[in-house]
Motif scaffolding. Structure first.
Motif, PDB file in Angstrom:
ATOM      1  N   PHE A 168       0.849  -1.577  -0.214  1.00 27.45           N
ATOM      2  CA  PHE A 168      -0.109  -0.353   0.088  1.00 27.45           C
ATOM      3  C   PHE A 168       0.807   1.379   0.297  1.00 27.45           C
ATOM      4  O   PHE A 168       0.897   2.065  -0.403  1.00 27.45           O
ATOM      5  CB  PHE A 168      -0.829   0.083   1.135  1.00 27.45           C
ATOM      6  N   PHE A 169       2.326   1.622   0.741  1.00 26.37           N
ATOM      7  CA  PHE A 169       3.046   2.563   1.273  1.00 26.37           C
ATOM      8  C   PHE A 169       3.815   2.484  -0.631  1.00 26.37           C
ATOM      9  O   PHE A 169       3.755   3.587  -0.969  1.00 26.37           O
ATOM     10  CB  PHE A 169       3.952   2.057   1.654  1.00 26.37           C
ATOM     11  N   GLU A 170       3.934   1.860  -1.487  1.00 28.30           N
ATOM     12  CA  GLU A 170       4.283   1.506  -2.924  1.00 28.30           C
ATOM     13  C   GLU A 170       3.264   2.190  -3.665  1.00 28.30           C
ATOM     14  O   GLU A 170       3.392   3.032  -4.510  1.00 28.30           O
ATOM     15  CB  GLU A 170       4.898   0.326  -2.867  1.00 28.30           C
ATOM     16  N   LEU A 171       2.009   1.018  -3.216  1.00 28.42           N
ATOM     17  CA  LEU A 171       1.206   1.950  -4.341  1.00 28.42           C
ATOM     18  C   LEU A 171       1.004   3.772  -3.909  1.00 28.42           C
ATOM     19  O   LEU A 171       0.890   4.565  -5.053  1.00 28.42           O
ATOM     20  CB  LEU A 171      -0.486   1.431  -4.233  1.00 28.42           C
ATOM     21  N   TYR A 172       0.951   4.191  -3.138  1.00 32.59           N
ATOM     22  CA  TYR A 172       0.299   5.401  -2.575  1.00 32.59           C
ATOM     23  C   TYR A 172       1.560   6.153  -3.538  1.00 32.59           C
ATOM     24  O   TYR A 172       1.331   7.269  -3.402  1.00 32.59           O
ATOM     25  CB  TYR A 172       1.027   5.454  -0.709  1.00 32.59           C
ATOM     26  N   ASN A 173       2.639   5.970  -2.739  1.00 34.36           N
ATOM     27  CA  ASN A 173       4.069   6.654  -3.983  1.00 34.36           C
ATOM     28  C   ASN A 173       3.727   6.444  -5.354  1.00 34.36           C
ATOM     29  O   ASN A 173       3.562   7.732  -5.602  1.00 34.36           O
ATOM     30  CB  ASN A 173       5.706   6.108  -3.135  1.00 34.36           C
ATOM     31  N   GLN A 174       3.499   5.619  -5.513  1.00 35.89           N
ATOM     32  CA  GLN A 174       2.787   5.721  -7.239  1.00 35.89           C
ATOM     33  C   GLN A 174       1.981   6.015  -8.031  1.00 35.89           C
ATOM     34  O   GLN A 174       2.197   7.312  -8.679  1.00 35.89           O
ATOM     35  CB  GLN A 174       2.693   3.853  -7.273  1.00 35.89           C
ATOM     36  N   ALA A 175       1.006   6.340  -6.776  1.00 35.65           N
ATOM     37  CA  ALA A 175      -0.074   7.375  -7.067  1.00 35.65           C
ATOM     38  C   ALA A 175       0.067   9.052  -7.278  1.00 35.65           C
ATOM     39  O   ALA A 175      -0.537   9.485  -7.806  1.00 35.65           O
ATOM     40  CB  ALA A 175      -1.067   7.427  -5.847  1.00 35.65           C
ATOM     41  N   ARG A 176       1.234   9.101  -6.001  1.00 35.39           N
ATOM     42  CA  ARG A 176       2.032  10.501  -5.735  1.00 35.39           C
ATOM     43  C   ARG A 176       2.281  10.807  -7.272  1.00 35.39           C
ATOM     44  O   ARG A 176       2.029  12.324  -8.067  1.00 35.39           O
ATOM     45  CB  ARG A 176       2.379  11.485  -4.655  1.00 35.39           C
ATOM     46  N   LYS A 177       3.089  10.466  -8.089  1.00 32.82           N
ATOM     47  CA  LYS A 177       4.527  10.397  -8.653  1.00 32.82           C
ATOM     48  C   LYS A 177       2.398  10.633 -10.164  1.00 32.82           C
ATOM     49  O   LYS A 177       3.752  11.796 -11.311  1.00 32.82           O
ATOM     50  CB  LYS A 177       5.106   9.468  -9.063  1.00 32.82           C
ATOM     51  N   ALA A 178       2.021   9.968 -10.509  1.00 30.22           N
ATOM     52  CA  ALA A 178       1.337   9.795 -11.342  1.00 30.22           C
ATOM     53  C   ALA A 178       0.042  10.839 -11.144  1.00 30.22           C
ATOM     54  O   ALA A 178       0.359  11.353 -12.299  1.00 30.22           O
ATOM     55  CB  ALA A 178       0.267   8.524 -11.199  1.00 30.22           C
ATOM     56  N   ALA A 179       0.057  11.218 -10.463  1.00 30.69           N
ATOM     57  CA  ALA A 179      -0.798  12.502 -10.383  1.00 30.69           C
ATOM     58  C   ALA A 179       0.000  13.991 -10.405  1.00 30.69           C
ATOM     59  O   ALA A 179      -0.815  14.845 -10.957  1.00 30.69           O
ATOM     60  CB  ALA A 179      -1.447  12.718  -8.639  1.00 30.69           C
ATOM     61  N   GLN A 180       1.178  13.934 -10.875  1.00 26.32           N
ATOM     62  CA  GLN A 180       1.930  15.075 -11.157  1.00 26.32           C
ATOM     63  C   GLN A 180       2.012  14.464 -12.485  1.00 26.32           C
ATOM     64  O   GLN A 180       1.868  15.518 -13.228  1.00 26.32           O
ATOM     65  CB  GLN A 180       3.812  14.556 -10.426  1.00 26.32           C
ATOM     66  N   THR A 181       2.058  13.480 -13.201  1.00 25.65           N
ATOM     67  CA  THR A 181       2.565  13.947 -14.293  1.00 25.65           C
ATOM     68  C   THR A 181       1.301  12.775 -15.065  1.00 25.65           C
ATOM     69  O   THR A 181       0.530  13.510 -16.889  1.00 25.65           O
ATOM     70  CB  THR A 181       2.752  12.000 -14.878  1.00 25.65           C
ATOM     71  N   ASP A 182       0.189  12.886 -14.364  1.00 26.23           N
ATOM     72  CA  ASP A 182      -1.294  12.540 -15.358  1.00 26.23           C
ATOM     73  C   ASP A 182      -2.649  12.735 -14.406  1.00 26.23           C
ATOM     74  O   ASP A 182      -2.872  12.356 -13.515  1.00 26.23           O
ATOM     75  CB  ASP A 182      -1.387  11.199 -15.732  1.00 26.23           C
ATOM     76  N   PRO A 183      -2.691  13.985 -14.084  1.00 27.75           N
ATOM     77  CA  PRO A 183      -4.000  14.531 -13.273  1.00 27.75           C
ATOM     78  C   PRO A 183      -4.685  14.204 -13.108  1.00 27.75           C
ATOM     79  O   PRO A 183      -5.554  14.471 -12.288  1.00 27.75           O
ATOM     80  CB  PRO A 183      -3.461  15.859 -12.698  1.00 27.75           C
ATOM     81  N   ALA A 184      -5.184  14.303 -14.742  1.00 32.38           N
ATOM     82  CA  ALA A 184      -6.447  13.413 -14.673  1.00 32.38           C
ATOM     83  C   ALA A 184      -7.382  12.437 -14.632  1.00 32.38           C
ATOM     84  O   ALA A 184      -8.305  12.319 -14.445  1.00 32.38           O
ATOM     85  CB  ALA A 184      -6.568  14.143 -16.995  1.00 32.38           C
ATOM     86  N   ARG A 185      -6.343  11.673 -14.876  1.00 31.83           N
ATOM     87  CA  ARG A 185      -6.605   9.890 -14.504  1.00 31.83           C
ATOM     88  C   ARG A 185      -6.104  10.125 -12.577  1.00 31.83           C
ATOM     89  O   ARG A 185      -6.402   8.791 -12.708  1.00 31.83           O
ATOM     90  CB  ARG A 185      -5.416   8.927 -15.381  1.00 31.83           C
TER      91      ARG A 185
END
Length: 442
Positions: A168-185
């Motif tokens: 879950f921690f790894e997913l959280y970090n991936q999501a924060r990163k993805a939210a920077q590059t793909d904030p629409a999704r």
């Protein structure tokens, strides 16, 4: 043939904060990661999001799934919520043996346990909730749930409370990163108990007194690093600082300092941070700001705040520094990799600034409200070099791990770059009006 008018149905659910902020994000993003404290109401939030999504879906035979770690857990909690909130719907069919609700438009919502994931194979999904994701094997999503979403371009909500640095921690970090590059999704939200107000301060203090510190930080402050030994600033320490504030009279003795962390375009942000003594004030944050514009902003802050010292990161701030000096302002450039004043204790200037900031927090420093600053502060790891000096993980390593640069925290850390004395005399701050510090700052 005239189609009968749709019947308006009210579900007995009134969102409260932070649900009022969460639901719009869930409805506008395909991939969401929601990190919450205990008793925030995430299961109620998730069930009602499933109901609304299912009821408003105009596709044939919509299918939705709520998945928790264990079937027994689903029966005990989520099934009662689904029955309660779907009760006013006309002609709703509840199948207790299958934990399935069939809605008037033909949509179905199944509640399942991740302890029997093979039951999901071969079907499709318009939306899936994976609750308490820290206790669900990652293979459940990667091998089973993800293929279910393909044919209908379905959405997924991962939600839970931290349980250490796991999947879950790894997913959280991936999501924060993805939210920077793909904030629409992608969207990532974190809601600790000391910010939501759902648990009263008195009750929260009582819980803290009777709960081991690492569990309290994990379960109520949403601290993934509660058991980690290499995090410099703990979530608990940052939370205490965010709960403090000082009156102007209590700060009158202290010098005023501005820290500026420039970023020339890119995904990083330029930040101006003001601090006086034990009080840090809300930062100004700018995205995609050129040097001339940022220099003008800093100049305005100098005229307004009357600082006794202004420290600017030289890494991307050369143009800002040159422009401010051209305007006659005395500013100090700081190289994060340069030698520290306390050479035997810290490996470089950046480690020293963060170390001094840690001591400031421990001494009673007060932070402005905002989870983003706290996330920046609590995400940096430290170690020691061969000489026993403290060093921080590089900004590049941190960004690769978490998907973001700690711009807000670095700007605050810059206010600890060098000792500063309070400017003698009155009068407005302006070009050349800074008093000399106890150090010759060049």
């Amino acid at each position: 043939m005239t189609r009968p008018a749709a019947r308006r149905v009210t579900i007995p659910y009134t969102p409260r904060y932070p649900q009022t902020e969460i639901h719009p994000m869930l409805e506008s993003h395909r991939f969401c990661v929601l990190v919450t404290h205990r008793q925030m109401g995430k299961t109620v939030c998730a069930i009602n999001h499933l109901l609304k999504s299912a009821l408003t879906n105009t596709r044939p035979a919509p299918r939705y799934f709520y998945i928790a770690p264990f079937l027994k857990q689903v029966k005990l909690i989520a099934w009662d919520y689904l029955k309660r909130y779907s009760a006013p719907l006309p002609e709703v069919k509840l199948q207790e043996s299958e934990l399935c609700a069939q809605l008037p438009n033909g949509a179905k919502i199944w509640l399942l346990g991740a302890d029997n994931p093979d039951a999901l194979r071969g079907t499709y999904a318009d939306g899936v909730v994976l609750d308490e994701y820290a206790q669900i094997k990652p293979d459940v999503f990667n091998e089973i749930v993800r293929p279910m979403l393909l044919s209908r371009q379905g959405w997924v909500l991962f939600t839970g409370t931290p349980k250490g640095q796991n999947s879950f921690f790894e997913l959280y970090n991936q999501a924060r990163k993805a939210a920077q590059t793909d904030p629409a999704r992608w969207w990532c939200g974190v809601f600790p108990a000391d910010e939501t107000g759902i648990i009263s301060p008195q009750e929260l203090a009582e819980i803290r007194r009777h709960t081991p510190e690492h569990l309290f930080r994990q379960e109520y402050l949403c601290d993934f690093t509660a058991d980690a030994e290499d995090v410099l600033i703990s979530v608990g320490l940052a939370a205490q600082a965010a709960a403090r504030s000082y009156a102007p009279a209590e700060l009158a003795y202290a010098p005023k300092i501005i820290g500026v962390d420039p970023a020339r375009f890119g995904s990083d942000r330029s930040v101006i941070f003001r601090r006086q003594g034990l009080q840090a004030f809300a930062p100004q944050v700018f995205c995609k700001t050129d040097n001339m514009t940022l220099a003008a902003r800093v100049a305005q802050e100098i005229k307004t705040f009357h600082p006794d010292g202004v420290f600017i990161d030289a890494g991307c701030g050369g143009g800002v520094i040159d422009r401010l000096r051209q305007l006659g302002f005395e500013v100090t450039e700081i190289n994060f990799g340069s030698a520290p004043l306390k050479a035997g204790q810290y490996a470089n200037k950046r480690a020293e600034m963060w170390g001094e900031m840690l001591q400031w927090l421990q001494a009673g420093g007060a932070l402005p409200a905002g989870g983003e600053l706290r996330a920046d502060l609590c995400g940096v790891r430290y170690d020691f070099d061969a000489a026993g000096r403290m060093k921080l993980e590089s900004k590049e390593q941190l960004k690769a791990r978490t998907g973001r640069s700690p711009d807000l925290a670095d700007a605050l850390a810059l206010t600890f770059a060098l000792p500063v004395q309070k400017r003698s005399g009155g009068g407005p701050a302006g070009p050349g009006r800074f008093a000399r510090t106890e150090y010759e700052v060049l």
